[in-house]
Design an enzyme around this catalytic site. Structure first.
Site, PDB file in Angstrom:
ATOM      1  CE1 TYR A  74      -4.379   1.617   0.693  1.00 39.49           C
ATOM      2  CE2 TYR A  74      -3.029   3.206   1.484  1.00 39.49           C
ATOM      3  CZ  TYR A  74      -4.005   2.965   1.057  1.00 39.49           C
ATOM      4  OH  TYR A  74      -4.938   3.842   1.286  1.00 39.49           O
ATOM      5  CE1 TYR A 105      -4.712   5.479  -1.671  1.00 45.34           C
ATOM      6  CE2 TYR A 105      -6.132   7.110  -1.669  1.00 45.34           C
ATOM      7  CZ  TYR A 105      -5.391   6.111  -1.364  1.00 45.34           C
ATOM      8  OH  TYR A 105      -5.780   6.083   0.476  1.00 45.34           O
TER       9      TYR A 105
END
Ligand SMILES: [Zn+2]
Lengths: 145, 382
Positions: B287, B337
């Site tokens: 991440y 994203y």
């Protein structure tokens, strides 16, 4: 006043911090039974589960633990002062208690009053208080400017 | 207890295009991604009986189920803490299917973060805790909050902006191989990185993830059923959530060691239930809302020791052919994203052998959710 700096919105547990701040005192919540300091304030002690707490006065001395220098896009009142600094201070009396704040040249000076290149981790600082929209909030000045 | 090891597999993945602005609603994008994933799996919508998503997902189960014609749902779950919940959506479905609470599960995330509002700009809905301790002082955005940890990390361990650039570059290089990535045709140079504008020093523009409209979904079934599906099953080997004792979310300055984040907690559980170790991981999807999360996660998940995450990025270690290729679709920094869901689907693509930046022979993949908030992670294997 939509373009002013944000005032703290206290919760039940945090309210005493701001009440003491209004009197120019930096106080941290402590367990009234085992004495353990805790931050942020909470209803009970994670060590001994006591719901009794007291607010212990701190010397206001600390060291810069870390800092950032925010640039836009930001909320308008902050964008006006950007780039400014936001710091985390570890308290000399309780190094595991760390407070977010701003390093300034004087209590009422703007958030960008200390040049960014003067910021450094480990710098000794002292708590002072200023009013934002009628609410007293801590600021930090260098012990040796 | 039998546990969830290899008990379930991802058999379908789907996604919409990614863009700064997509005309359709989040609900419509969610439906498209879910239907694409079901189509990929060759499973009818009416067979779906389990759902999982994020608490920040705006489209609820009722709307999704009605719109795409799902069957009777017997399990539905939402995970909190923004991007920390990504892998947990799949983990919850894996647990539910392994325990017999559902048979066909769909996890998804749809978000118009590109054209919609920035959450930190909302000053009317502010939780008093912990915002009262941070926001008045101008610590307003996730970039400011993570920047604070990044500065401390750089100070303690000698990490530099070049290390953060290594992360940004690896993601961008993979995006340059991925036609679906927002940054497909936009190479990044060190010069561009070092001269870009600041967002919150020490983080510059390229240390921050993209702002994207898009949606993704995946379909999970039991390992037994997966063998009859038309795609190559990608097994959920191990899964974990992590909320460490005395942790405090993205403003985690208030415990003994703020640089030991939730990744460490998730990792302990993840490896304890796995048949392999970090050395056996062929590729990782880590991440990357902000570049410093990668060195911090490399440490947390055991690829190197505490304080060595920055140095780990040296010498092309994160590139294809390096010690640990990461974010092979481009990640949140350069593909899209979407709260980390594209990292899950990219992990599946790697283990199917269909990534646009395929790691030869990849058989194991770590996928992680947001470090710095209560998090989650998956170990996938083919
Ligand atoms: Zn106590």
């Amino acid at each position: 006043m939509s373009d002013s700096l944000l005032s703290p919105v206290p919760d039940d547990d945090g309210a005493p911090f701001w009440q003491y701040a209004a009197h120019g005192e930096l106080r941290v919540q402590a367990c009234a039974d085992c004495g353990e300091l805790r931050f942020p304030p909470r209803p009970c002690c994670p060590h001994c589960h006591s719901f009794a707490s007291e607010w212990r006065r701190m010397s206001g001395r600390g060291r810069v633990w870390s800092y950032v220098v925010p640039h836009p896009p930001l909320l308008p009142a902050y964008a006006e002062q950007a780039p400014y600094n936001a710091i985390v201070v570890e308290l000399a009396d309780a190094p595991r208690i760390r407070l977010v704040g701003n390093l300034v040249t004087a209590p009422d000076a703007p958030l960008n009053s200390v040049p960014a290149q003067r910021l450094r981790i480990g710098a000794r600082v002292q708590a002072v208080f200023t009013e934002v929209d009628g609410v007293s909030v801590p600021r930090w000045v260098l012990e040796r400017p | 207890m039998p546990g969830i090891k290899d008990a379930t597999a991802v058999v379908g993945i789907g996604q919409t295009p990614f863009a700064k602005h997509l005309p359709e609603s989040e609900k419509a994008l969610a439906c498209r991604a879910i239907l694409a994933a079901l189509d990929d799996a060759g499973i009818a919508a009416s067979e779906v009986d389990g759902l999982a998503s994020y608490t920040m997902e705006e489209t609820d189960e009722v709307e999704v189920a009605k719109a795409v014609g799902l069957g009777d749902l017997t399990f539905f779950s939402k995970v909190g803490y923004g991007g920390g919940g990504s892998c947990a959506t799949v983990a919850h479905l894996a647990a539910a299917i392994a325990a017999g609470q559902a048979t066909v599960g769909v996890a998804w995330r749809s978000r118009k973060r590109g054209s919609g509002p920035r959450p930190w700009k909302n000053t009317t809905v502010q939780l008093p805790t912990p915002a009262q301790w941070t926001r008045p002082f101008g610590l307003l955005r996730p970039a400011d909050e993570i920047g604070m940890l990044a500065r401390r990390y750089m100070h303690e361990y000698g990490a530099t902006r070049d290390h953060l650039f290594n992360v940004a570059l690896a993601c961008r290089n993979r995006a340059n191989q991925n036609p679906a990535a927002i940054m497909y045709e936009r190479p990044l140079t060190r010069e561009m990185y070092m001269t870009s504008r600041w967002i919150s020093e020490p983080l510059c523009l390229f240390d921050n993830c993209l702002e994207t409209d898009g949606a993704l979904a995946c379909v999970l079934v039991s390992a037994e059923r997966a063998r009859d599906c038309r795609t190559r099953p990608v097994y959920v080997h191990s899964a974990a959530q992590g909320l460490p004792a005395q942790h405090h979310g993205m403003v985690n300055y208030w415990n003994d060691d703020p640089l030991t984040g939730p990744a460490w907690t998730a990792a302990r559980h993840l490896w304890k239930h796995a048949d392999f170790t970090p050395e056996d991981v062929d590729v990782a999807q880590i991440y990357d809302a902000f570049t410093p999360l990668i060195p911090l996660s490399l440490e947390g998940y055991g690829f190197c020791a505490r304080g060595e995450g920055a140095a780990f990025t040296e010498g092309g270690a994160l590139e294809i052919g390096g010690r640990l290729p990461v974010n092979t679709g481009g990640g949140g920094l350069s593909e899209a994203y979407v709260h980390g869901f594209n990292l899950i689907n990219e992990g599946v693509k790697q283990l199917r052998g269909t990534s646009t930046a395929q790691v030869p022979g990849a058989a194991t993949c770590l996928v992680t959710a947001g470090e710095g908030v209560p998090t989650s992670a998956l170990l996938l294997r083919s």
